[in-house]
Every structure is written in structure tokens, then in C-alpha cells.
Design a protein around this motif. Structure first.
Motif, PDB file in Angstrom:
ATOM      1  N   GLY A 266       7.377   3.692 -79.370  1.00 28.99           N
ATOM      2  CA  GLY A 266       6.340   4.146 -80.304  1.00 28.99           C
ATOM      3  C   GLY A 266       5.333   3.063 -80.583  1.00 28.99           C
ATOM      4  N   GLU A 267       4.884   2.976 -81.838  1.00 29.26           N
ATOM      5  CA  GLU A 267       3.785   2.047 -82.171  1.00 29.26           C
ATOM      6  C   GLU A 267       4.261   0.685 -82.668  1.00 29.26           C
ATOM      7  OE1 GLU A 267       0.700   2.812 -81.111  1.00 29.26           O
ATOM      8  OE2 GLU A 267       1.945   4.416 -80.277  1.00 29.26           O
ATOM      9  N   ARG A 268       5.573   0.516 -82.806  1.00 28.82           N
ATOM     10  CA  ARG A 268       6.113  -0.778 -83.250  1.00 28.82           C
ATOM     11  C   ARG A 268       6.830  -1.478 -82.092  1.00 28.82           C
ATOM     12  NH1 ARG A 268       7.956  -1.535 -88.765  1.00 28.82           N
ATOM     13  NH2 ARG A 268       9.777  -2.548 -87.855  1.00 28.82           N
ATOM     14  N   PHE A 269       6.762  -2.798 -82.074  1.00 25.90           N
ATOM     15  CA  PHE A 269       7.557  -3.595 -81.139  1.00 25.90           C
ATOM     16  C   PHE A 269       9.022  -3.522 -81.581  1.00 25.90           C
ATOM     17  CE2 PHE A 269       9.676  -7.576 -80.032  1.00 25.90           C
ATOM     18  CZ  PHE A 269       9.402  -7.673 -78.681  1.00 25.90           C
ATOM     19  N   THR A 270       9.912  -3.220 -80.669  1.00 28.97           N
ATOM     20  CA  THR A 270      11.335  -3.095 -81.016  1.00 28.97           C
ATOM     21  C   THR A 270      12.207  -3.737 -79.938  1.00 28.97           C
ATOM     22  OG1 THR A 270      11.775  -1.032 -79.839  1.00 28.97           O
ATOM     23  CG2 THR A 270      10.862  -0.826 -82.073  1.00 28.97           C
ATOM     24  N   VAL A 271      13.504  -3.651 -80.178  1.00 38.04           N
ATOM     25  CA  VAL A 271      14.493  -4.180 -79.238  1.00 38.04           C
ATOM     26  C   VAL A 271      14.423  -3.455 -77.885  1.00 38.04           C
ATOM     27  CG1 VAL A 271      16.382  -2.646 -79.930  1.00 38.04           C
ATOM     28  CG2 VAL A 271      16.905  -4.971 -79.199  1.00 38.04           C
ATOM     29  N   ALA A 272      13.910  -2.235 -77.865  1.00 35.60           N
ATOM     30  CA  ALA A 272      13.742  -1.530 -76.577  1.00 35.60           C
ATOM     31  C   ALA A 272      12.748  -2.288 -75.697  1.00 35.60           C
ATOM     32  CB  ALA A 272      13.265  -0.099 -76.816  1.00 35.60           C
ATOM     33  N   ASP A 273      11.690  -2.835 -76.323  1.00 37.52           N
ATOM     34  CA  ASP A 273      10.729  -3.638 -75.562  1.00 37.52           C
ATOM     35  C   ASP A 273      11.366  -4.929 -75.062  1.00 37.52           C
ATOM     36  OD1 ASP A 273       8.203  -2.029 -76.037  1.00 37.52           O
ATOM     37  OD2 ASP A 273       8.855  -2.380 -78.092  1.00 37.52           O
ATOM     38  N   ILE A 274      12.236  -5.506 -75.878  1.00 39.75           N
ATOM     39  CA  ILE A 274      12.895  -6.757 -75.459  1.00 39.75           C
ATOM     40  C   ILE A 274      13.736  -6.507 -74.205  1.00 39.75           C
ATOM     41  CG2 ILE A 274      14.598  -8.500 -76.114  1.00 39.75           C
ATOM     42  CD1 ILE A 274      13.629  -8.226 -79.026  1.00 39.75           C
ATOM     43  N   THR A 275      14.557  -5.466 -74.236  1.00 41.97           N
ATOM     44  CA  THR A 275      15.391  -5.171 -73.056  1.00 41.97           C
ATOM     45  C   THR A 275      14.522  -4.860 -71.846  1.00 41.97           C
ATOM     46  OG1 THR A 275      17.277  -4.416 -74.364  1.00 41.97           O
ATOM     47  CG2 THR A 275      17.126  -3.578 -72.118  1.00 41.97           C
ATOM     48  N   ALA A 276      13.481  -4.059 -72.034  1.00 37.20           N
ATOM     49  CA  ALA A 276      12.636  -3.693 -70.888  1.00 37.20           C
ATOM     50  C   ALA A 276      11.894  -4.912 -70.343  1.00 37.20           C
ATOM     51  CB  ALA A 276      11.647  -2.602 -71.298  1.00 37.20           C
ATOM     52  N   PHE A 277      11.421  -5.783 -71.230  1.00 38.72           N
ATOM     53  CA  PHE A 277      10.687  -6.977 -70.780  1.00 38.72           C
ATOM     54  C   PHE A 277      11.606  -7.906 -69.975  1.00 38.72           C
ATOM     55  CE2 PHE A 277       8.818 -11.190 -71.124  1.00 38.72           C
ATOM     56  CZ  PHE A 277       7.483 -10.945 -70.863  1.00 38.72           C
ATOM     57  N   CYS A 278      12.805  -8.148 -70.483  1.00 39.40           N
ATOM     58  CA  CYS A 278      13.758  -8.993 -69.744  1.00 39.40           C
ATOM     59  C   CYS A 278      14.127  -8.344 -68.410  1.00 39.40           C
ATOM     60  CB  CYS A 278      15.013  -9.235 -70.589  1.00 39.40           C
ATOM     61  SG  CYS A 278      14.688 -10.243 -72.057  1.00 39.40           S
ATOM     62  N   THR A 279      14.195  -7.015 -68.397  1.00 39.47           N
ATOM     63  CA  THR A 279      14.475  -6.295 -67.152  1.00 39.47           C
ATOM     64  C   THR A 279      13.383  -6.546 -66.128  1.00 39.47           C
ATOM     65  OG1 THR A 279      15.693  -4.567 -68.317  1.00 39.47           O
ATOM     66  CG2 THR A 279      14.791  -3.988 -66.154  1.00 39.47           C
ATOM     67  N   LEU A 280      12.134  -6.432 -66.547  1.00 38.93           N
ATOM     68  CA  LEU A 280      11.021  -6.597 -65.599  1.00 38.93           C
ATOM     69  C   LEU A 280      10.951  -8.020 -65.061  1.00 38.93           C
ATOM     70  CD1 LEU A 280      10.402  -3.735 -66.295  1.00 38.93           C
ATOM     71  CD2 LEU A 280       8.016  -4.350 -66.638  1.00 38.93           C
ATOM     72  N   ASP A 281      11.217  -9.003 -65.919  1.00 36.92           N
ATOM     73  CA  ASP A 281      11.238 -10.380 -65.403  1.00 36.92           C
ATOM     74  C   ASP A 281      12.399 -10.567 -64.420  1.00 36.92           C
ATOM     75  OD1 ASP A 281       8.955 -11.283 -66.561  1.00 36.92           O
ATOM     76  OD2 ASP A 281       9.919 -12.435 -68.162  1.00 36.92           O
ATOM     77  N   PHE A 282      13.518  -9.924 -64.709  1.00 35.09           N
ATOM     78  CA  PHE A 282      14.661 -10.003 -63.793  1.00 35.09           C
ATOM     79  C   PHE A 282      14.343  -9.297 -62.474  1.00 35.09           C
ATOM     80  CE2 PHE A 282      19.091  -8.518 -62.625  1.00 35.09           C
ATOM     81  CZ  PHE A 282      19.537  -9.757 -62.218  1.00 35.09           C
ATOM     82  N   CYS A 283      13.571  -8.226 -62.537  1.00 36.45           N
ATOM     83  CA  CYS A 283      13.179  -7.497 -61.316  1.00 36.45           C
ATOM     84  C   CYS A 283      12.422  -8.401 -60.334  1.00 36.45           C
ATOM     85  CB  CYS A 283      12.304  -6.289 -61.667  1.00 36.45           C
ATOM     86  SG  CYS A 283      13.240  -4.863 -62.267  1.00 36.45           S
ATOM     87  N   LYS A 284      11.707  -9.401 -60.882  1.00 37.79           N
ATOM     88  CA  LYS A 284      10.985 -10.332 -59.995  1.00 37.79           C
ATOM     89  C   LYS A 284      11.943 -11.115 -59.100  1.00 37.79           C
ATOM     90  CE  LYS A 284       7.268 -11.006 -63.369  1.00 37.79           C
ATOM     91  NZ  LYS A 284       6.741 -11.908 -64.408  1.00 37.79           N
ATOM     92  N   TRP A 285      13.167 -11.362 -59.600  1.00 36.83           N
ATOM     93  CA  TRP A 285      14.162 -12.082 -58.798  1.00 36.83           C
ATOM     94  C   TRP A 285      14.459 -11.359 -57.493  1.00 36.83           C
ATOM     95  CZ3 TRP A 285      18.865 -14.758 -61.431  1.00 36.83           C
ATOM     96  CH2 TRP A 285      18.442 -15.471 -62.559  1.00 36.83           C
ATOM     97  N   VAL A 286      14.364 -10.033 -57.544  1.00 35.30           N
ATOM     98  CA  VAL A 286      14.692  -9.239 -56.350  1.00 35.30           C
ATOM     99  C   VAL A 286      13.422  -8.600 -55.788  1.00 35.30           C
ATOM    100  CG1 VAL A 286      17.155  -8.852 -56.687  1.00 35.30           C
ATOM    101  CG2 VAL A 286      15.530  -7.451 -57.959  1.00 35.30           C
ATOM    102  N   GLU A 287      12.290  -9.235 -56.106  1.00 29.30           N
ATOM    103  CA  GLU A 287      10.998  -8.817 -55.553  1.00 29.30           C
ATOM    104  C   GLU A 287      10.682  -7.349 -55.809  1.00 29.30           C
ATOM    105  OE1 GLU A 287      10.866 -10.269 -51.522  1.00 29.30           O
ATOM    106  OE2 GLU A 287      11.471 -12.266 -52.187  1.00 29.30           O
ATOM    107  N   LEU A 288      10.978  -6.920 -57.028  1.00 28.28           N
ATOM    108  CA  LEU A 288      10.646  -5.550 -57.448  1.00 28.28           C
ATOM    109  C   LEU A 288       9.633  -5.628 -58.595  1.00 28.28           C
ATOM    110  CD1 LEU A 288      14.236  -4.023 -57.314  1.00 28.28           C
ATOM    111  CD2 LEU A 288      12.365  -3.564 -55.720  1.00 28.28           C
ATOM    112  N   ASP A 289       8.517  -6.286 -58.315  1.00 28.67           N
ATOM    113  CA  ASP A 289       7.463  -6.442 -59.315  1.00 28.67           C
ATOM    114  C   ASP A 289       6.894  -5.089 -59.750  1.00 28.67           C
ATOM    115  OD1 ASP A 289       7.253  -9.205 -59.781  1.00 28.67           O
ATOM    116  OD2 ASP A 289       6.338  -9.488 -57.807  1.00 28.67           O
ATOM    117  N   ILE A 290       6.156  -5.102 -60.842  1.00 28.27           N
ATOM    118  CA  ILE A 290       5.511  -3.887 -61.347  1.00 28.27           C
ATOM    119  C   ILE A 290       4.623  -3.292 -60.252  1.00 28.27           C
ATOM    120  CG2 ILE A 290       3.942  -2.950 -63.092  1.00 28.27           C
ATOM    121  CD1 ILE A 290       4.717  -5.389 -64.874  1.00 28.27           C
ATOM    122  N   PRO A 291       4.852  -2.032 -59.865  1.00 26.26           N
ATOM    123  CA  PRO A 291       4.000  -1.420 -58.830  1.00 26.26           C
ATOM    124  C   PRO A 291       2.548  -1.343 -59.311  1.00 26.26           C
ATOM    125  CG  PRO A 291       5.970  -0.085 -59.249  1.00 26.26           C
ATOM    126  CD  PRO A 291       5.906  -1.111 -60.336  1.00 26.26           C
ATOM    127  N   ALA A 292       1.609  -1.516 -58.380  1.00 22.97           N
ATOM    128  CA  ALA A 292       0.179  -1.558 -58.731  1.00 22.97           C
ATOM    129  C   ALA A 292      -0.253  -0.300 -59.483  1.00 22.97           C
ATOM    130  CB  ALA A 292      -0.658  -1.732 -57.466  1.00 22.97           C
TER     131      ALA A 292
END
Lengths: 210, 210
Positions: free
Chosen positions: A164-190
Motif C-alpha cells: 500500500g502507501e506505507r513502507f513495511t516489512v513486506a518491502d524489506i523482504t522484497a528488497f533483500c530478495t531482489l538484491d539476492f536475485c543479483k547473485w544468480v543474475e536474475l536482475d529486474i527485467p527491463a
């Protein structure tokens, strides 16, 4: 009170960001060992074989990143990161679990089954007999991550943050997930422009940059 | 307000037991379809493709069993099923997540990769291309369930319930997991006498028998 940590791993990072958002300072013990593993001393004392773990002053140990966050959300509600009212708490928990199960678990499935350091350690926190890597899970994990990106791109096209409109723990998990995805070369698709907009917004937070 | 349900599946069962423990009566819509699948009408309207889902009166949909439970825990705290103080909430969330990730997910890994009805549906809630079953996950899932039994047997040897002396949502997830384990012939091992003692105790609750 002490937090057992492994700095490079995505799960303890979720807790560290959560604590910084709340301004909570805590004794932290790094328990990494050689070969991308936890130290044998820590493993001997922690029956779950996982990080993070929070040891309270009475000796109680709380494992699982979100359980540790729940402890601090209750002890120090300000700022609320796990939802405000019943509906918001439900939506935050839904998106946090989806980020964890459909995002972080999928990226882990790729990483653990391909990284040479994880030979015979195909699953986290499992003691005893060797658990072989399964190459089939690498492709399956990649397909899951691709679907996760599509799902959150839609959600982030309609909302500033994941729940929703507030920053929450869901954003924290998703953000750490996306940085971890870089380890396996699964960057954010264009084409996932909403995910990229949100990633850039979250990356500027002091809890991330600090 | 309405709960979308699939009576035979373990995940919605967790929510139904939770609601009965709190004495909450709710409109329930069964959305099962042919061939051990959700109905095509439900799938067309629910982007996550999973049950349970709670639809609020304003149209908001909350998915994920524990997110739905969190909604009702906040709306009607009595009796508390997700913990009392910070420490208890942390321990309940830890054991609920372990029961889910190390128990229910492991049993699902066995079931989904062996059941003929789930051919090309190797993962829940995934839309689009077929996801093939992986026979290797059947053996791995069985090994994970065996370790889960050993872990909770130790915990239940030292506590009446999974997270301590109170019945909580962690017991609900673990109980539904053990009943689901029977589907894949992974009954409680004879040596896990603490698990059997606890199972027999929980099985007598009115929320289970009713």
C-alpha cells in the motif's frame, strides 16, 4: 540480548534493516564460518542451524527473521512496520509471505542448487545426511522468480509500496530478495518498470544506505 | 465478508480451525473444481490462484492463511492464538513458520510431485506454463518430513504445546500438517511419542472435532 548474524546472507539482512528503521541498536555477533557456511561453534549450539537468531537475556532463542521482527514490533511499535489496523496487518502479512515464499525461496532454490559451495547442502538448516543439489530446481527457480517479478510489478503499478502507501516489512523482504536475485543474475527485467521505480525509492532509505 | 475455501486442502483448514477457536462464524464459499483443482471461475477472478482467500466487504482480498488469521487476531483478540507478549509472539511465529516451512511445505513437496492429478502442476498457485513434477523431490520431501518429526518431538517433550503451555496457531499449522502427511503415508513415527501425545490432545479440541 544478542542477534546472531551472517552479514552476507539475505535473511539476517531483513532483520538488520527492520531494526535500523526502528532505530534499535543491538549487540550483533557474526557467526559465519569458512566455505560459505555458519561456524561450527554456532551450529553446535543452535539446533535449527539457521541465522538470524535472537537470544534474549533469559536465554530464550527466537529464530526465523519474521518472528524476530514480530518481537521488536511488539516491544517498540513506533514506527509500525507490520501493519496498522486489522486489514492493513493482513495485507502486510500477505505480501511479506508472498515476497518470502514466491521471491526469496525461489531465488534460494536457484542459488543453493548451482553454487559449488553448497554441494550436498541443497536445503538450508538441515542437519545430518547430505542433501544433494538438484539441477532441475535451477530452471524451476528461475521460472518462479520471473513470475514473481510480473506479480509485484502489477502490484507496484497500483501502489507506492508493496502493501500500500506505507513502507513495511513486506518491502524489506522484497528488497533483500531482489538484491539476492543479483547473485544468480536474475536482475529486474527491463519491462518491470514499476519494480525498478520502487527499488530505486527503497534503495535511498537510510536503513539501506546507512 | 466471505472466505473462499477448498475443504480437503490443508491450508484453508488452518483458517477454519482458527475461526472455530475464536467462535467466529463466516460465509464460506467452496471453490473446488474437477480433477483436484480450483474452479476455473475462481481462478479467473483470483490472481494468486490459491486458497484460502478472505474477501472483505470493501472488496479487498487477503490471501495466505496466516495473513487471514492475523486479520481476525486483530479484530477479535479473544482468545489470543498468535501470542501474548513480545517474547510469546516471537516464539509462536517461529514455531508456526517452522511448522509451515519445514513440515507442511515438505509434505506438499512429496504430494505434489507424486500425485497423478498434479501432473504439470508441480507448484501451487503458479499460472502460465506447465511446471513438471520432479520425482527427486519426493525422496527429498520425505527426508525433510522425517527431520521435522524429530525436531517437534524434542520440542513437545519439553512443552505441552508447540510454542509453550498455550494452544496457538503454531499447533493448528502443525496439526493440519500431520493430517496431510497421512495422505502421503508419512504417519507419526512410532518413536515420536511426544508428537503422538500432543496429536491426541489437539485432536480432542472442539475446533477439530466439531
Amino acid at each position: 540480548m544478542k542477534l546472531y548474524d551472517w552479514e552476507i546472507a539475505p535473511n539476517p539482512r531483513r532483520v538488520r534493516i527492520f531494526l535500523r528503521e526502528k532505530g534499535i541498536d543491538l549487540e550483533i555477533e557474526e557467526v559465519s564460518g569458512p566455505g560459505l557456511a555458519l561456524s561450527s561453534e554456532y551450529l553446535a549450539n543452535n539446533p535449527h542451524g539457521l541465522v538470524p537468531a535472537l537470544e534474549l537475556d533469559d536465554g530464550t532463542v527466537i529464530g526465523e527473521a519474521m518472528a524476530i521482527c514480530r518481537y521488536f514490533e511488539t516491544e517498540q511499535p513506533d514506527p509500525l512496520l507490520m501493519g496498522t489496523d486489522a486489514k492493513d496487518k493482513g495485507l502486510v502479512e500477505m505480501w511479506e509471505r508472498k515476497a518470502d515464499l514466491e521471491g526469496l525461496h525461489a531465488a534460494s532454490e536457484v542459488f543453493r542448487n548451482v553454487a559449488p559451495d553448497f554441494k550436498d547442502r541443497g536445503l538450508p538448516g538441515q542437519r545430518g545426511d547430505a542433501i544433494p543439489q538438484l539441477p532441475q530446481l535451477v530452471e524451476r527457480g528461475k521460472a518462479r522468480v520471473a513470475r514473481f517479478y510480473i506479480k509485484i510489478d502489477k502490484q507496484l503499478g497500483e501502489n507506492t509500496f508493496l502493501a500500500g502507501e506505507r513502507f513495511t516489512v513486506a518491502d524489506i523482504t522484497a528488497f533483500c530478495t531482489l538484491d539476492f536475485c543479483k547473485w544468480v543474475e536474475l536482475d529486474i527485467p527491463a519491462e518491470c518498470t514499476n519494480v525498478q521505480r520502487w527499488y530505486d525509492l527503497v534503495a535511498k532509505r537510510q536503513s539501506i544506505t546507512g
